[in-house]
Enzyme design. Structure first.
Site, PDB file in Angstrom:
ATOM      1  N   ARG A  50       0.848  -1.200   0.000  1.00 20.06           N
ATOM      2  CA  ARG A  50       0.000   0.000   0.000  1.00 20.06           C
ATOM      3  C   ARG A  50       0.884   1.250   0.000  1.00 20.06           C
ATOM      4  O   ARG A  50       1.964   1.263   0.597  1.00 20.06           O
ATOM      5  CB  ARG A  50      -0.947  -0.013   1.189  1.00 20.06           C
ATOM      6  CG  ARG A  50      -0.211  -0.008   2.482  1.00 20.06           C
ATOM      7  CD  ARG A  50      -1.119  -0.038   3.662  1.00 20.06           C
ATOM      8  NE  ARG A  50      -0.268  -0.252   4.842  1.00 20.06           N
ATOM      9  CZ  ARG A  50      -0.704  -0.466   6.062  1.00 20.06           C
ATOM     10  NH1 ARG A  50      -1.987  -0.529   6.292  1.00 20.06           N
ATOM     11  NH2 ARG A  50       0.128  -0.622   7.056  1.00 20.06           N
ATOM     12  N   HIS A 110       4.170 -18.095   7.689  1.00 19.01           N
ATOM     13  CA  HIS A 110       3.875 -18.440   9.084  1.00 19.01           C
ATOM     14  C   HIS A 110       2.470 -19.038   9.071  1.00 19.01           C
ATOM     15  O   HIS A 110       1.606 -18.569   8.336  1.00 19.01           O
ATOM     16  CB  HIS A 110       3.961 -17.191   9.950  1.00 19.01           C
ATOM     17  CG  HIS A 110       3.672 -17.425  11.415  1.00 19.01           C
ATOM     18  ND1 HIS A 110       4.037 -18.581  12.080  1.00 19.01           N
ATOM     19  CD2 HIS A 110       3.075 -16.646  12.342  1.00 19.01           C
ATOM     20  CE1 HIS A 110       3.661 -18.481  13.352  1.00 19.01           C
ATOM     21  NE2 HIS A 110       3.071 -17.325  13.530  1.00 19.01           N
ATOM     22  N   GLY A 136      13.951 -11.242   7.655  1.00 18.53           N
ATOM     23  CA  GLY A 136      13.939 -10.953   6.228  1.00 18.53           C
ATOM     24  C   GLY A 136      15.239 -10.356   5.706  1.00 18.53           C
ATOM     25  O   GLY A 136      15.687 -10.694   4.612  1.00 18.53           O
ATOM     26  N   ASP A 193       6.603 -22.253  16.917  1.00 19.95           N
ATOM     27  CA  ASP A 193       7.046 -20.863  16.786  1.00 19.95           C
ATOM     28  C   ASP A 193       6.516 -20.024  17.951  1.00 19.95           C
ATOM     29  O   ASP A 193       7.273 -19.284  18.596  1.00 19.95           O
ATOM     30  CB  ASP A 193       6.537 -20.304  15.456  1.00 19.95           C
ATOM     31  CG  ASP A 193       7.083 -18.923  15.161  1.00 19.95           C
ATOM     32  OD1 ASP A 193       8.279 -18.830  14.833  1.00 19.95           O
ATOM     33  OD2 ASP A 193       6.328 -17.945  15.274  1.00 19.95           O
ATOM     34  N   SER A 254      34.854 -20.924  33.184  1.00 19.43           N
ATOM     35  CA  SER A 254      35.656 -21.554  34.243  1.00 19.43           C
ATOM     36  C   SER A 254      34.919 -22.770  34.805  1.00 19.43           C
ATOM     37  O   SER A 254      33.694 -22.882  34.671  1.00 19.43           O
ATOM     38  CB  SER A 254      35.894 -20.551  35.372  1.00 19.43           C
ATOM     39  OG  SER A 254      34.660 -20.279  36.024  1.00 19.43           O
TER      40      SER A 254
HETATM   41  P1  NAD Z   1       6.249  -6.501   8.061  1.00 16.98           P
HETATM   42  O1  NAD Z   1       5.411  -5.812   9.075  1.00 16.98           O
HETATM   43  O2  NAD Z   1       7.719  -6.259   8.053  1.00 16.98           O
HETATM   44  O3  NAD Z   1       5.721  -6.163   6.605  1.00 16.98           O
HETATM   45  C1  NAD Z   1       4.365  -6.187   6.269  1.00 16.98           C
HETATM   46  C2  NAD Z   1       4.119  -5.258   5.092  1.00 16.98           C
HETATM   47  O4  NAD Z   1       2.746  -5.303   4.752  1.00 16.98           O
HETATM   48  C3  NAD Z   1       4.461  -3.797   5.391  1.00 16.98           C
HETATM   49  O5  NAD Z   1       5.207  -3.289   4.306  1.00 16.98           O
HETATM   50  C4  NAD Z   1       3.078  -3.135   5.472  1.00 16.98           C
HETATM   51  O6  NAD Z   1       3.097  -1.775   5.038  1.00 16.98           O
HETATM   52  C5  NAD Z   1       2.287  -3.975   4.525  1.00 16.98           C
HETATM   53  N1  NAD Z   1       0.848  -3.939   4.780  1.00 16.98           N
HETATM   54  C6  NAD Z   1       0.231  -3.942   5.977  1.00 16.98           C
HETATM   55  N2  NAD Z   1      -1.104  -3.933   5.811  1.00 16.98           N
HETATM   56  C7  NAD Z   1      -1.311  -3.924   4.475  1.00 16.98           C
HETATM   57  C8  NAD Z   1      -2.471  -3.918   3.670  1.00 16.98           C
HETATM   58  N3  NAD Z   1      -3.678  -3.927   4.231  1.00 16.98           N
HETATM   59  N4  NAD Z   1      -2.296  -3.930   2.328  1.00 16.98           N
HETATM   60  C9  NAD Z   1      -1.069  -3.910   1.775  1.00 16.98           C
HETATM   61  N5  NAD Z   1       0.070  -3.903   2.488  1.00 16.98           N
HETATM   62  C10 NAD Z   1      -0.058  -3.916   3.806  1.00 16.98           C
HETATM   63  O7  NAD Z   1       5.929  -8.066   8.209  1.00 16.98           O
HETATM   64  P2  NAD Z   1       6.962  -9.293   8.222  1.00 16.98           P
HETATM   65  O8  NAD Z   1       7.695  -9.270   9.530  1.00 16.98           O
HETATM   66  O9  NAD Z   1       7.719  -9.338   6.953  1.00 16.98           O
HETATM   67  O10 NAD Z   1       5.944 -10.512   8.330  1.00 16.98           O
HETATM   68  C11 NAD Z   1       5.247 -10.992   7.203  1.00 16.98           C
HETATM   69  C12 NAD Z   1       4.951 -12.467   7.388  1.00 16.98           C
HETATM   70  O11 NAD Z   1       6.185 -13.185   7.474  1.00 16.98           O
HETATM   71  C13 NAD Z   1       4.184 -12.801   8.660  1.00 16.98           C
HETATM   72  O12 NAD Z   1       3.337 -13.880   8.379  1.00 16.98           O
HETATM   73  C14 NAD Z   1       5.281 -13.236   9.621  1.00 16.98           C
HETATM   74  O13 NAD Z   1       4.827 -14.119  10.622  1.00 16.98           O
HETATM   75  C15 NAD Z   1       6.199 -13.954   8.651  1.00 16.98           C
HETATM   76  N6  NAD Z   1       7.587 -14.078   9.125  1.00 16.98           N
HETATM   77  C16 NAD Z   1       8.290 -12.968   9.439  1.00 16.98           C
HETATM   78  C17 NAD Z   1       9.620 -13.085   9.812  1.00 16.98           C
HETATM   79  C18 NAD Z   1      10.468 -11.858  10.029  1.00 16.98           C
HETATM   80  O14 NAD Z   1      11.672 -11.958   9.925  1.00 16.98           O
HETATM   81  N7  NAD Z   1       9.942 -10.685  10.316  1.00 16.98           N
HETATM   82  C19 NAD Z   1      10.225 -14.353   9.887  1.00 16.98           C
HETATM   83  C20 NAD Z   1       9.475 -15.489   9.541  1.00 16.98           C
HETATM   84  C21 NAD Z   1       8.157 -15.320   9.153  1.00 16.98           C
HETATM   85 MG    MG Z   2       9.565 -17.347  15.487  1.00 18.20          MG
END
Ligand code: NAD
Ligand code: MG
Length: 332
Positions: A50, A110, A136, A193, A254
């Site tokens: 967005r 996830h 990421g 997790d 130690s």
């Molecule tokens: P994030 O918060 O970093 O990114 C989410 C993105 O979605 C943001 O850019 C946000 O602006 C956008 N967004 C939010 N609402 C929106 C909407 N309604 N329409 C369009 N865009 C929208 O999230 P993340 O940490 O990358 O997590 C994403 C998924 O990956 C989750 O399922 C999380 O559990 C999984 N995950 C994350 C990590 C990590 O390293 N952060 C690791 C493993 C799994």
């Molecule tokens: Mg985790």
């Protein structure tokens, strides 16, 4: 103990993804890494993010023409959802479900929303998980360096009969098979997790560190000493455990420290604590934790905000800010 089979480069074939348009929804921590890695693997990727905000700007700077979710989903043969877990249900209902192509692939990193039935996909879809076991930014950096972050894959629905090959191909596209891919289920990934972050990584560790710190300070010792002992040194110890298990750590400290570990460790993490761990796990498995968290979000996060404030105002946080500002080598 049942051991899992690992998959590597030669087990995965990118041809399963050729000719497919893959939509990555969300250009955040995971989203930017998946989109860029898949593109660099020669695949056809589109990005939904967005407008407004840094992630949109970053997507444009990285050369994408970010779409809204509806447009991206309409064009896609494969939709990978990398939106925050707590918004996925709403976006699924309003934007994805009405627009996703028949017999497309729907995937996640996830299992939360599938495991707790926030998203119930139609039967024609392949429903997969490809979940890197790292943040990421590491998923992107490791890929650029010719390395990879290990991944979990899971198949919830196999409508095409090729679901596992598809998941392995995607994992290869983001660099996962360079490090190793392990098959799991949505339930196992989600439950372990949540358990890990609550009991050990975030909840357990934060409270262990803070309780040790507070005990020393209450006994009259200097807060700076308590900080170094109970927080700063955790990193040094964890690095050793990470490299070579408990035995490497015990070799390095130690014999006095090692003896203290054996006689006092179990007094702290005792049977009562383990019983409580089982209860936390039961709340995760029953969906009680998920219900509470979803309800908390619906109400605008009142207790989350209060607890976040309380933890951030703890004495150890104030001492930490002061001490870390003098340690220029600690990266921001
Ligand atoms: P994030 O918060 O970093 O990114 C989410 C993105 O979605 C943001 O850019 C946000 O602006 C956008 N967004 C939010 N609402 C929106 C909407 N309604 N329409 C369009 N865009 C929208 O999230 P993340 O940490 O990358 O997590 C994403 C998924 O990956 C989750 O399922 C999380 O559990 C999984 N995950 C994350 C990590 C990590 O390293 N952060 C690791 C493993 C799994
Ligand atoms: Mg985790």
């Amino acid at each position: 103990m049942r051991g899992g089979k690992m998959y590597y480069e030669s087990d995965a074939d990118l041809n399963f993804l050729q000719g497919k348009t893959i939509a990555v929804l969300g250009y955040g921590s995971q989203g930017h890494a998946h989109a860029l890695n898949l593109k660099d693997s020669g695949l056809n990727v589109i990005v939904a993010q967005r407008p407004g905000g840094d992630n949109y700007k970053k997507a444009v700077e990285d050369g994408w023409k970010p779409l809204n979710v509806v447009e991206a989903v309409k064009q896609a043969d494969w939709v990978h959802v990398l939106l925050p877990d707590e918004v996925q249900r709403k976006v699924w209902e309003e934007d994805i479900k009405p627009n996703i192509k028949k017999e497309a692939v729907l995937s996640f990193s996830h299992g939360f929303n599938i495991r707790f039935k926030q998203i119930v996909p139609t039967q024609d879809l392949d429903v997969l998980m490809i979940a890197p076991k790292g943040p990421g930014h590491l998923v992107r950096r490791q890929y650029e360096e010719g390395k990879g972050v290990p991944c979990l894959i899971a198949v919830e629905q196999d409508a095409s009969g090729k679901a596992k090959d598809l998941a392995l191909a995607y994992a290869k596209g983001i660099g996962g098979t360079r490090a190793g891919v392990l098959e799991t289920t949505f339930a196992e990934e989600t439950e372990t997790d949540l358990f890990g972050e609550q009991v050990v990584l975030c909840g357990g560790l934060v409270e262990l560190i803070n309780s040790g710190f507070e005990t020393l300070v209450a006994a009259g010792y200097q807060p700076e000493i308590a900080y170094f002992e109970c927080l700063h040194e955790v990193k040094l110890i964890v690095d050793l455990i990470f490299e070579g298990g408990f035995s490497k750590m015990n070799y390095s400290v130690s014999d006095t420290a090692e003896y203290g570990e054996y006689v006092s460790g179990k007094r702290i993490i005792n049977e009562a604590v383990k019983e409580e761990m089982k209860k936390v796990l039961a709340d995760i498995q029953s969906g009680k934790f998920a219900d509470n968290w979803l309800e908390e979000n619906r109400m605008g996060r009142p207790s989350f905000s209060k607890l976040r404030k309380e933890v951030s105002e703890r004495n150890i946080e104030k001492v930490g800010v002061r001490l870390r500002s003098q340690m220029a080598w600690i990266k921001k």
